[in-house]
Motif scaffolding. Structure first.
Motif, PDB file in Angstrom:
ATOM      1  N   THR A 174       7.682  40.522  12.352  1.00 45.78           N
ATOM      2  CA  THR A 174       8.835  41.134  11.683  1.00 45.78           C
ATOM      3  C   THR A 174      10.017  40.177  11.798  1.00 45.78           C
ATOM      4  N   VAL A 175      10.817  40.165  10.744  1.00 46.32           N
ATOM      5  CA  VAL A 175      11.957  39.241  10.712  1.00 46.32           C
ATOM      6  C   VAL A 175      12.879  39.508  11.905  1.00 46.32           C
ATOM      7  N   ASP A 176      13.171  40.772  12.170  1.00 49.20           N
ATOM      8  CA  ASP A 176      14.118  41.088  13.242  1.00 49.20           C
ATOM      9  C   ASP A 176      13.615  40.611  14.598  1.00 49.20           C
ATOM     10  N   GLU A 177      12.316  40.891  14.866  1.00 50.35           N
ATOM     11  CA  GLU A 177      11.791  40.499  16.179  1.00 50.35           C
ATOM     12  C   GLU A 177      11.755  38.976  16.312  1.00 50.35           C
ATOM     13  N   LEU A 178      11.407  38.310  15.221  1.00 50.25           N
ATOM     14  CA  LEU A 178      11.344  36.849  15.273  1.00 50.25           C
ATOM     15  C   LEU A 178      12.732  36.231  15.430  1.00 50.25           C
ATOM     16  N   LEU A 179      13.722  36.805  14.752  1.00 49.53           N
ATOM     17  CA  LEU A 179      15.084  36.287  14.928  1.00 49.53           C
ATOM     18  C   LEU A 179      15.538  36.475  16.370  1.00 49.53           C
ATOM     19  N   ALA A 180      15.238  37.643  16.926  1.00 47.28           N
ATOM     20  CA  ALA A 180      15.639  37.908  18.309  1.00 47.28           C
ATOM     21  C   ALA A 180      14.944  36.932  19.258  1.00 47.28           C
ATOM     22  N   LEU A 181      13.661  36.677  19.018  1.00 50.06           N
ATOM     23  CA  LEU A 181      12.929  35.743  19.886  1.00 50.06           C
ATOM     24  C   LEU A 181      13.483  34.330  19.748  1.00 50.06           C
ATOM     25  N   ASN A 182      13.875  33.957  18.543  1.00 52.61           N
ATOM     26  CA  ASN A 182      14.449  32.621  18.347  1.00 52.61           C
ATOM     27  C   ASN A 182      15.775  32.477  19.092  1.00 52.61           C
ATOM     28  N   LEU A 183      16.589  33.523  19.042  1.00 52.75           N
ATOM     29  CA  LEU A 183      17.867  33.444  19.767  1.00 52.75           C
ATOM     30  C   LEU A 183      17.640  33.464  21.277  1.00 52.75           C
ATOM     31  N   LYS A 184      16.614  34.190  21.696  1.00 58.12           N
ATOM     32  CA  LYS A 184      16.255  34.203  23.123  1.00 58.12           C
ATOM     33  C   LYS A 184      15.798  32.791  23.530  1.00 58.12           C
ATOM     34  N   CYS A 185      15.087  32.140  22.624  1.00 52.62           N
ATOM     35  CA  CYS A 185      14.646  30.765  22.885  1.00 52.62           C
ATOM     36  C   CYS A 185      15.884  29.883  23.093  1.00 52.62           C
ATOM     37  N   GLY A 186      16.921  30.131  22.284  1.00 48.96           N
ATOM     38  CA  GLY A 186      18.173  29.386  22.448  1.00 48.96           C
ATOM     39  C   GLY A 186      18.809  29.666  23.796  1.00 48.96           C
TER      40      GLY A 186
END
Ligand code: FSO
Ligand code: SF4
Length: 528
Positions: A174-186
């Motif tokens: 899902t776009v939302d979960e992936l965006l959140a994971l990407n920001l968590k990666c940051g």
């Protein structure tokens, strides 16, 4: 093969027959298999409490990902060996494939996780967001690997690597979960950058401003490239008193600023420009060449017998050094002619890490308040072959004299060779180090924001990134996590970011591609 992980990807869409980097289709496919094996290994341990996980798990995941970073490893035999190690660590049952499975079986086993399959089943947006996360993790893995060379690790980084790879393995879509994971990666990238910064400082002392000879002196010579300063130090120790001079290349240039490295008198100077000039420059280097990490290009005949790879770097047929006994490199240097003359093409000042810059904080803050310094521009990242990268040179040389330029990474080579002079008694061009030192830029920006009682976005500060490979991806994610807005990136936008995903990044963070120098400069000045 299909690979679109770096900036130079073919036609701006993807390498499909052979990598622009020189990666063979077989090496590319095996790298994808290795990533799949790493995801399976992460899944095997995702449900296991961190304390119960084997100590070998985190370094194994890091190395598996770092091997697949652009310009690191082109050797199918070494990639295959790593796949078998990772499958063995996951266990055949959890992995879903036998350790000794032939290559065809390994390819079939990982087919559904390959980009082409996911594009077909999930679409370009989701696949692109999954890859954004994977590339961020690859960058993070590289930084974590470097820190581990100095016996440093952070449980938060280790845990996130397992969690995120397992999510990718489960097909998070899902776009939302992936965006959140990407920001968590940051967010976790900030951790790993801080870890690496402390490890470098503790191991080699804090960098201080140091002029570096751009040139050479008579004598036998070894050129050290890549980013691993632990290797450089070991080589300096092993060559002491042997009549061999050590030169830095590419991203090793900032090594001259560290007390524990510059104390070696035979760390003589710096040779050459950024990584992509090596095929032109290495033939002219009359000694041995050691590639400690990326960026390696296809070696030419003139120097392949004098070239050595280390650690995760490999090219088929090129001598590889396991461990830190550099005897073969030293013997090759002694057998080569060495330099017979002295040449000085210039001098470059390194060593402006956060300690050195913030050591002058009072002066800087006073100069900003007095109007002597009007703006800060962080211009850094990676260099590359494209002509469009002249944008960064043009930007640096056009920037008004009352702006300070902070640079780091091999992108700095676009700025060298110009006299920037001084402002408020400080050099206008401050070299903060390797791309691995991105933490310095973050720390300085946060400290300035603190001093002026504002956010980083309210500072007279602009960030213009030049990206090439996956470490730049995780640094960008770190800046987005810190909510830094209006970052410019170039010379081209990543092929894996679809228009829809880009729109989200533009709308949320004001991320923009670099444009024309004059227009960009005006916009930066007006945003201040
Ligand atoms: Fe450059 Fe290469 Fe340091 Fe990269 S040498 S391009 S971001 O791999 O690592 O800056
Ligand atoms: Fe192409 Fe870059 Fe992938 Fe190499 S790493 S195959 S150049 S996209």
């Amino acid at each position: 093969m299909f690979c679109y992980q770096c900036e130079q990807t073919a036609r701006g869409t993807g390498c499909v027959t052979r990598g622009v980097c020189g990666k063979s289709p077989e090496a590319s496919d095996l790298q994808d298999v290795l990533v799949h094996a790493a995801k399976r290994l992460a899944t095997r341990y995702a449900g296991v409490a961190a304390a119960e996980r084997p100590a070998s798990l985190a370094p194994m995941l890091e190395d598996a990902l770092f091997v697949t970073v652009t310009n690191v490893n082109f050797d199918t035999a070494s990639i295959l060996e790593k796949i078998r190690d990772v499958v063995a660590a996951a266990g055949a049952t959890a992995a879903g494939v036998a350790v000794e499975a032939p290559e065809d079986t390994l390819l079939a086993w990982s087919r559904d996780s390959m980009i082409a399959s996911r594009k077909a089943s999930l679409g370009d947006d989701i696949t692109g967001l999954q890859e954004l996360l994977l590339y961020g993790l690859k960058g993070m893995a590289a930084y974590a690997h470097h820190a581990r060379q100095m016996n440093r690790a952070d449980p938060v980084v280790d845990a996130f690597m397992v969690e995120a790879l397992a999510k990718l393995d489960a097909g998070v879509a899902t776009v939302d979960e992936l965006l959140a994971l990407n920001l968590k990666c940051g967010e976790v990238t900030v951790n790993v950058l801080a870890l690496l910064d402390a490890a470098h400082g503790d191991t080699f002392g804090k960098p201080t401003p140091t002029p570096v000879l751009m040139g050479h002196v008579p004598g036998k010579a070894i050129l050290v490239s890549g980013h691993d300063m632990v290797d450089l130090k070991a080589l300096l120790e092993q060559t002491e008193g042997k009549g061999i001079n050590i030169y830095t290349h590419g991203e090793m240039l900032p090594a001259h600023g560290y007390p524990e490295l510059k104390k070696f008198k035979h760390l003589a100077g710096h040779f050459g420009g950024a990584w992509m000039l090596q095929q032109r420059e290495f033939p002219k280097f009359p000694g041995a060449i050691l590639m400690t990490t990326n960026c390696l290009m296809q070696p030419f005949e003139e120097y392949e017998g004098r070239l050595f790879t280390r650690n995760l770097v490999a090219w088929p047929g090129i001598a590889h050094i396991d461990g830190r006994d550099f005897t073969p490199v030293i013997e090759a240097a002694l057998a080569a002619p060495g330099f017979t003359d002295s040449v000085k093409t210039g001098e470059h000042l390194v060593g402006f890490g956060h300690d050195a810059v913030l050591g002058a904080a009072d002066k800087i803050i006073g100069a900003v308040k007095a109007g002597e310094i009007k703006h800060f521009a962080v211009i850094g990242g990676c260099d590359g072959t494209e002509g469009e990268r002249s944008y960064y040179t043009d930007l640096g040389t056009t920037i008004p004299n009352d702006w300070v330029i902070l640079t780091l990474g091999c992108g700095k080579y676009r700025l060298l060779g110009h006299d920037y002079g001084t402002v408020a008694g400080l050099p206008r061009l401050l070299d903060m180090g390797q791309c691995n030192d991105s933490f310095s830029a973050v720390k300085v920006a946060l400290a300035l924001a603190d001093a002026f009682g504002c956010t980083v976005n309210d500072l007279p500060l602009s960030i213009v990134l030049s990206w090439f490979e996956q470490k730049a991806v995780c640094v960008l994610l770190a800046l987005l996590h810190l909510n830094v807005k209006n970052i410019r990136i170039g010379p081209r936008l990543p092929a894996f970011l679809t228009p829809a995903v880009l729109k989200v990044l533009v709308d949320t963070f004001g991320l923009k591609p670099v444009g024309e120098v004059d227009t960009d400069l005006k916009a930066m000045a007006n945003a201040a």
